[in-house]
Design an enzyme around this catalytic site. Structure first.
Site, PDB file in Angstrom:
ATOM      1  N   LYS A 111       0.818  -1.216   0.000  1.00 27.58           N
ATOM      2  CA  LYS A 111       0.000   0.000   0.000  1.00 27.58           C
ATOM      3  C   LYS A 111       0.852   1.266   0.000  1.00 27.58           C
ATOM      4  CE  LYS A 111      -4.335  -1.636   1.981  1.00 27.58           C
ATOM      5  NZ  LYS A 111      -5.324  -1.451   3.063  1.00 27.58           N
ATOM      6  N   LYS A 194      -5.156 -10.473  -6.770  1.00 26.92           N
ATOM      7  CA  LYS A 194      -6.304 -10.674  -5.881  1.00 26.92           C
ATOM      8  C   LYS A 194      -7.504  -9.844  -6.329  1.00 26.92           C
ATOM      9  CE  LYS A 194      -6.437  -8.716  -1.753  1.00 26.92           C
ATOM     10  NZ  LYS A 194      -6.251  -8.315  -0.348  1.00 26.92           N
ATOM     11  N   LYS A 197     -11.240  -4.348  -3.972  1.00 24.99           N
ATOM     12  CA  LYS A 197     -12.074  -3.154  -4.123  1.00 24.99           C
ATOM     13  C   LYS A 197     -11.346  -2.072  -4.894  1.00 24.99           C
ATOM     14  CE  LYS A 197     -14.235  -3.929   0.353  1.00 24.99           C
ATOM     15  NZ  LYS A 197     -14.114  -3.724   1.803  1.00 24.99           N
TER      16      LYS A 197
HETATM   17  P1  AMP Z   1     -11.343  -6.029   3.325  1.00 22.01           P
HETATM   18  O1  AMP Z   1     -12.291  -5.770   2.225  1.00 22.01           O
HETATM   19  O2  AMP Z   1      -9.933  -5.885   2.897  1.00 22.01           O
HETATM   20  O3  AMP Z   1     -11.684  -5.320   4.576  1.00 22.01           O
HETATM   21  O4  AMP Z   1     -11.490  -7.587   3.659  1.00 22.01           O
HETATM   22  C1  AMP Z   1     -12.565  -8.120   4.408  1.00 22.01           C
HETATM   23  C2  AMP Z   1     -12.433  -9.619   4.485  1.00 22.01           C
HETATM   24  O5  AMP Z   1     -12.530 -10.186   3.162  1.00 22.01           O
HETATM   25  C3  AMP Z   1     -11.104 -10.125   5.048  1.00 22.01           C
HETATM   26  O6  AMP Z   1     -11.335 -11.278   5.838  1.00 22.01           O
HETATM   27  C4  AMP Z   1     -10.307 -10.487   3.826  1.00 22.01           C
HETATM   28  O7  AMP Z   1      -9.353 -11.487   4.080  1.00 22.01           O
HETATM   29  C5  AMP Z   1     -11.394 -10.994   2.885  1.00 22.01           C
HETATM   30  N1  AMP Z   1     -11.018 -10.807   1.482  1.00 22.01           N
HETATM   31  C6  AMP Z   1     -10.799  -9.635   0.833  1.00 22.01           C
HETATM   32  N2  AMP Z   1     -10.472  -9.837  -0.466  1.00 22.01           N
HETATM   33  C7  AMP Z   1     -10.484 -11.195  -0.641  1.00 22.01           C
HETATM   34  C8  AMP Z   1     -10.238 -12.055  -1.765  1.00 22.01           C
HETATM   35  N3  AMP Z   1      -9.928 -11.572  -2.977  1.00 22.01           N
HETATM   36  N4  AMP Z   1     -10.341 -13.402  -1.574  1.00 22.01           N
HETATM   37  C9  AMP Z   1     -10.675 -13.912  -0.359  1.00 22.01           C
HETATM   38  N5  AMP Z   1     -10.913 -13.161   0.734  1.00 22.01           N
HETATM   39  C10 AMP Z   1     -10.828 -11.816   0.605  1.00 22.01           C
END
Ligand code: AMP
Ligand code: TRP
Length: 328
Positions: A111, A194, A197
């Site tokens: 980041k 990955k 968002k």
């Molecule tokens: P975040 O959107 O980064 O706050 O992630 C929220 C949750 O979603 C966390 O448990 C992440 O590990 C999971 N997560 C985010 N992106 C992915 C992805 N591409 N594949 C699997 N899990 C994800």
């Protein structure tokens, strides 16, 4: 008593990676655990946020959790900034976290990019705030996607440092739970990055707010390779592997079994079935999200109630932590 804590950032749309890597598992855990799910708005502001969007994203993510099946009566759903104890404990834990540990965090490096000196302190301290989230509730289990594994290791190291300093087993060691067939959902446009968002391409991800037509369109446009038949081969066929993993996770099937069934089919047939499956599973969530977000009052009520219940656990815990540290 086993307690689950997990968090999700209110930064833009919830996508299929969030759903399969995290939220779908959170729903199931309500049967066996005491669950706390937090919309981590203080983590969100470690990168620039538009205030109006931050507020509306917090509501939208809340609606997403409820639409996906998290019951706000059984589980606690709240936004982090409402419970001040998170920030207070984060400060205390900052004083137990050597810089060397933070320097290893790969998410910070990604980041912060090349201009490391311009990165803000909050982004660097992000994993310590995450440790505070978990430890404030003495959570024993933390369901997350693969990408959060390193942060959880750090939380465990901080527990060790704190408990050793005061020579007692005060904080339980939080266990990571990395569950499901799709712990790392990849971009539909590139099987080696990955699903996220922040990807500029809308076609790289399926959002939980996408309607049936959009879901179908994105799956049909997903990147393929030129091999005949479908096979699970993360090394050489990341796109095929990713789509098979998504299918398996949505259908609650084993990914090898799915791969075997489609071994003689091309991408085109497989994508038709995947598009139908994804629509059947995701469209009801999307419709419910739209219904829930039509009025702020309902969602705001859930967050208010959740914050009160979270604070009732967090505040006495923070008091005992302060006593241990010698803060009156
Ligand atoms: P975040 O959107 O980064 O706050 O992630 C929220 C949750 O979603 C966390 O448990 C992440 O590990 C999971 N997560 C985010 N992106 C992915 C992805 N591409 N594949 C699997 N899990 C994800
Ligand atoms: N850092 C996590 C993510 O981006 C979100 C998060 C914040 C979290 N605090 C947490 C996850 C505590 C689990 C437990 O996905």
């Amino acid at each position: 008593m086993n307690r689950i804590f997990s968090g999700v950032q209110p930064t833009g749309n919830l996508h299929l990676g969030n759903y399969l890597g995290a939220i779908k598992n959170w729903v199931k855990m309500q049967d066996d655990f005491d669950c706390i799910y937090c919309i981590v708005d203080l983590h969100a502001i470690t990168v620039p946020q538009d205030p109006v969007e931050l507020t509306s994203n917090t509501r939208e993510v809340t609606a997403g959790l409820v639409a996906a099946g998290i019951d706000p009566k059984r589980s606690i759903i709240f936004n982090q900034s409402r419970v001040a104890a998170h920030s207070e404990l984060a400060w205390i834990l900052n004083c137990f976290t050597p810089l060397g540990w933070l320097n290893r965090m790969t998410q910070f490096k990604e980041k912060a990019g090349k201009k490391r000196d311009n990165a803000v302190l909050g982004l660097y301290g992000y994993p310590v705030l995450m440790a505070a989230d978990i430890l404030l509730y003495h959570a024993t289990h933390v369901p997350v996607g693969e990408d959060q594994k390193q942060h959880l290791e750090l939380s465990r190291d901080i527990v060790g440092a704190f408990n050793r300093t005061y020579d007692r087993d005060y904080f339980p060691l939080p266990e990571p739970m990395i569950l499901g067939q799709a712990t790392r959902v990849m971009s539909l446009r590139d099987g080696r990055s990955k699903m996220s968002k922040s990807d500029a391409s809308e076609n790289s991800r399926i959002n939980l707010t996408d309607d049936a037509e959009t879901i179908q369109h994105k799956i049909r446009r997903a990147k393929t390779d030129s091999e005949p038949g479908m096979s699970y081969d993360p090394e050489n066929r990341p796109e095929a592997t990713n789509l098979l993993g998504i299918y398996a996770a949505l259908a609650d099937e084993n990914v090898e079994a799915v791969a075997l069934r489609y071994a003689d089919d091309g991408f085109s047939n497989f994508k038709d079935d995947l598009a139908d499956l994804a629509t059947a599973k995701l469209e009801p969530i999307s419709a419910e999200m739209h219904r829930l977000t039509s009025s702020n009052d309902f969602i705001d009520g859930i967050l208010r109630d959740g914050a009160e219940r979270a604070a009732a656990i967090a505040e006495p815990n923070l008091r005992s932590i302060k006593e241990i540290v010698g803060l009156l």
